[in-house]
Design an enzyme around this catalytic site. Structure first.
Site, PDB file in Angstrom:
ATOM      1  N   HIS A  16       0.798  -1.229   0.000  1.00  0.00           N
ATOM      2  CA  HIS A  16       0.000   0.000   0.000  1.00  0.00           C
ATOM      3  C   HIS A  16       0.828   1.275   0.000  1.00  0.00           C
ATOM      4  O   HIS A  16       0.375   2.313  -0.465  1.00  0.00           O
ATOM      5  CB  HIS A  16      -1.040  -0.039   1.115  1.00  0.00           C
ATOM      6  CG  HIS A  16      -2.166  -0.944   0.738  1.00  0.00           C
ATOM      7  ND1 HIS A  16      -2.185  -2.262   1.077  1.00  0.00           N
ATOM      8  CD2 HIS A  16      -3.232  -0.744  -0.063  1.00  0.00           C
ATOM      9  CE1 HIS A  16      -3.254  -2.823   0.542  1.00  0.00           C
ATOM     10  NE2 HIS A  16      -3.902  -1.930  -0.152  1.00  0.00           N
ATOM     11  N   GLU A  71     -11.326 -10.918  -5.426  1.00  0.00           N
ATOM     12  CA  GLU A  71      -9.882 -10.949  -5.147  1.00  0.00           C
ATOM     13  C   GLU A  71      -9.477 -12.260  -4.475  1.00  0.00           C
ATOM     14  O   GLU A  71      -8.337 -12.450  -4.093  1.00  0.00           O
ATOM     15  CB  GLU A  71      -9.459  -9.736  -4.308  1.00  0.00           C
ATOM     16  CG  GLU A  71     -10.308  -9.470  -3.095  1.00  0.00           C
ATOM     17  CD  GLU A  71     -10.002  -8.125  -2.426  1.00  0.00           C
ATOM     18  OE1 GLU A  71      -8.935  -7.538  -2.673  1.00  0.00           O
ATOM     19  OE2 GLU A  71     -10.841  -7.681  -1.615  1.00  0.00           O
ATOM     20  N   ASP A 112      -4.642  -8.674  -4.720  1.00  0.00           N
ATOM     21  CA  ASP A 112      -4.847  -9.839  -3.861  1.00  0.00           C
ATOM     22  C   ASP A 112      -5.102 -11.100  -4.677  1.00  0.00           C
ATOM     23  O   ASP A 112      -4.595 -12.167  -4.339  1.00  0.00           O
ATOM     24  CB  ASP A 112      -6.009  -9.590  -2.895  1.00  0.00           C
ATOM     25  CG  ASP A 112      -5.563  -8.756  -1.702  1.00  0.00           C
ATOM     26  OD1 ASP A 112      -4.456  -8.999  -1.193  1.00  0.00           O
ATOM     27  OD2 ASP A 112      -6.306  -7.847  -1.295  1.00  0.00           O
ATOM     28  N   CYS A 121      -9.869  -2.994 -10.190  1.00  0.00           N
ATOM     29  CA  CYS A 121      -9.270  -1.895  -9.435  1.00  0.00           C
ATOM     30  C   CYS A 121      -7.907  -2.280  -8.868  1.00  0.00           C
ATOM     31  O   CYS A 121      -7.293  -1.505  -8.148  1.00  0.00           O
ATOM     32  CB  CYS A 121     -10.211  -1.421  -8.332  1.00  0.00           C
ATOM     33  SG  CYS A 121     -10.672  -2.726  -7.202  1.00  0.00           S
TER      34      CYS A 121
END
Ligand code: PEP
Ligand code: MG
Length: 570
Positions: A189, A431, A455, A502
């Site tokens: 992240h 995911e 993921d 996304c």
């Protein structure tokens, strides 16, 4: 000159002096002291230095981050001046004849334990304040410097072992020109945030903190994933030219800001942005985003001491919906866990945090947290085009349970006389492989899918997205991943629904032709990737990409797929 190779995490070139964000060593030995009053004096001096430092940080934070973020330092100052904490430390030095470091640590540990066991949540949170303040005083006693990214006041490149998402959120764009870390992958992240802040970054260098000293001149090449330490003047000049070329290229892309995203044979797809806070809206609009495909709401919950209230959340969601004036906004409900921690929730450490108690799993159990967010979202729904999406859905039962809670909160709000939109689409992140495989069944109940490849790839390949030693298994173009993506898109279309993506793959130059060919409806990426992607898609012919996609699904390796894409898009 030294050279490090890492993972290109955020595009662009940065050249500046290094600022090491490395936690200092605060270890010490317990010692007996004879002159206890001198030791008490030493303690008091450390206290007053800590106080002056905290006051300066608080003032700075007020200007840079706002009064609410600065409040945390106010709390630290209160702890610092609390005689209930100070008096026992001084008494301990006097009575036990121990050094100030030991008296401080023992007394503070006792208070931390006491606060952590309290029923009242507010009091439990005070333990974290005591821990922080103790660290600061200890640093002064030991004569070492604590690091503080929000105090940086000159242009620098941050060098760190790793950056947590909240560290990254606090970086001041004006001064932090780039960063490099020892660990991390392209989809950690901090890397994702670096892209949305447009800070060039190279992660996973393994040894940046060992090789780079404070003040070294550093070039971070976020295009190639290279870091140059104390480069020659010629290399600096060369990089300035590369940077100019990159800026000129960006100026070309910028001409497409108000153009639609259509392929050369006139097929329209949505190009939308991933955001973490309402502040990111500016970038979405400047880069011609057609909406928001992923609002990672967990950042609202981070870098603070307690959960955001329903009203605070409502204001943020409303701001985003209003800011986008009717364009679609997909808000993802809280996805905490993995590399996104909330220390104030005091969750037990897990062996495999990415496989553990995170996202929807946590929300279905900690229902109050979830219900508060759902209420805030429902109240905000009348201010724009809201779509709600649940993260980490593995089973239909989870989806149904989350949907039922949303419905319950909606009915309560309506009974209270509040307005709620009737047109909120409800979707899920795909995911987890089980969900991709069962997409045909999910498609009957959801309004849309958004594929979370960050993921999905780590779970399909069983390769931790944070671990650079297995980062070679992050293979978005692997036929195995492409087959899963196809299953999801086809399943949604069979039920008249739509699929977005996304994960970082959606903005990837090599993946875009394949995704267009597979029929992806919506591409959601860092705002800063949108114009480049638009320019690329406008030069691709959808019918050709369909043939290409069909071919690569039957290939054996990622390398073959890359070769086929390169040949077809030259
Ligand atoms: C993903 O997993 O692809 C995703 C978009 O979610 P996150 O990166 O926040 O886990
Ligand atoms: Mg995810």
């Amino acid at each position: 000159m030294t050279f490090l190779h890492g993972i290109a995490a955020s595009n662009g070139i940065a050249i500046a002096k290094a600022y090491r964000l490395v936690e200092p060593d605060l270890s010490f030995e317990q010692k007996q002291v004879d002159d206890t009053s001198a030791e008490v004096d030493r303690f008091r001096q450390a206290m007053s230095k800590s106080k002056a430092e905290l006051e300066a940080i608080r003032e700075r934070a007020k200007v840079d981050l706002g009064a609410d973020k600065a409040a945390i330092f106010e709390a630290h100052l209160l702890v610092l001046s609390d005689p209930e904490l100070n008096a026992p430390i001084e008494e301990k030095i006097q009575s036990d004849k121990v050094n100030a470091e030991s008296a401080l640590k023992e007394t503070a540990d006792m208070f931390i334990m006491m606060f952590e066991q309290m029923e009242n949540e507010y009091m439990r949170e005070r333990a974290a304040d005591i821990r922080d303040v103790t660290k600061r005083i200890l640093a002064h006693l030991l004569g070492v410097q604590l690091v503080n990214p929000s105090m940086i006041a000159e242009e620098v490149i941050i060098v760190a072992e790793d950056l947590t998402p909240s560290d990254t959120a606090q970086l001041n764009r004006q001064f932090v020109l780039g960063f490099t870390t020892n660990i991390g992958g392209r989809t950690s992240h901090s890397a994702i945030m670096a892209r949305s802040l447009e800070i060039p970054a190279v992660v996973g260098t393994k040894t940046a903190t060992e090789e780079i000293n404070n003040g070294d001149l550093v070039i971070v090449d976020g295009l190639k994933g290279e870091v140059h330490i104390n480069p020659t003047p010629e290399l600096v000049e060369q990089y300035r030219k590369v940077n100019e070329g990159y800026e000129a290229q960006k100026a070309e892309w910028a001409k497409l800001v108000n153009e639609p995203t259509v392929s050369s044979d006139n097929h329209h797809v949505e190009l939308v942005a991933n955001i973490g806070t309402p502040k990111d809206l500016k970038g979405v609009i400047e880069n011609g985003g057609e909406g928001v495909g992923l609002y990672r709401t967990e950042f609202l919950y981070m870098g603070r001491e307690q959960l955001p209230t329903e009203d605070e959340q409502f204001e943020s969601y409303k701001a985003v919906l209003e800011g986008l004036t009717g364009k679609p906004v997909v808000v993802r409900t809280l996805d905490i866990g993995g590399d996104k921690e909330l220390p104030y929730l005091d969750l037990p450490k897990e062996m495999n945090p990415f496989l553990g108690f995170r996202a929807i799993r946590l929300c279905l159990e900690e229902q109050e947290i979830f219900r508060t967010q759902l209420r805030a979202l429902l109240r905000a729904s009348i201010y724009g085009n809201l779509k709600i999406m649940f993260p980490m859905i593995a089973t239909l039962d989870e989806f149904r349970a989350a949907k039922a809670l949303l419905e319950e909160e909606k009915q309560k709000l309506l009974a209270e006389g509040q307005k709620v939109s009737d047109e909120i689409e409800l979707g899920i992140m795909v995911e987890i492989p089980s969900t991709a495989i069962l997409a045909d069944q999910f498609a009957k109940e959801v309004d849309f899918f958004s594929i979370g490849t960050n993921d999905l790839i780590q779970y399909t390949m069983a390769a931790d997205r944070m671990n650079q030693r297995v980062s070679y298994l992050y293979q978005p173009y692997s036929p195995s991943i492409l087959r899963l993506v196809k299953m999801v898109i086809d399943a949604s279309h069979a039920e008249g629904k739509w699929t977005g993506m996304c994960g970082e793959m959606a903005g990837d130059e090599t993946a875009i032709p394949l995704l267009l060919g597979l029929g992806l409806d919506e591409f959601s990426m860092s705002a800063t990737s949108i114009l480049k992607a638009r320019s690329q898609i406008r030069n691709l012919k959808k019918s050709d990409m369909e043939k290409l996609a069909q071919e690569v699904l039957n290939m054996q390796t990622t390398a073959q797929v890359i070769e086929a894409v390169n040949a077809a898009t030259k």
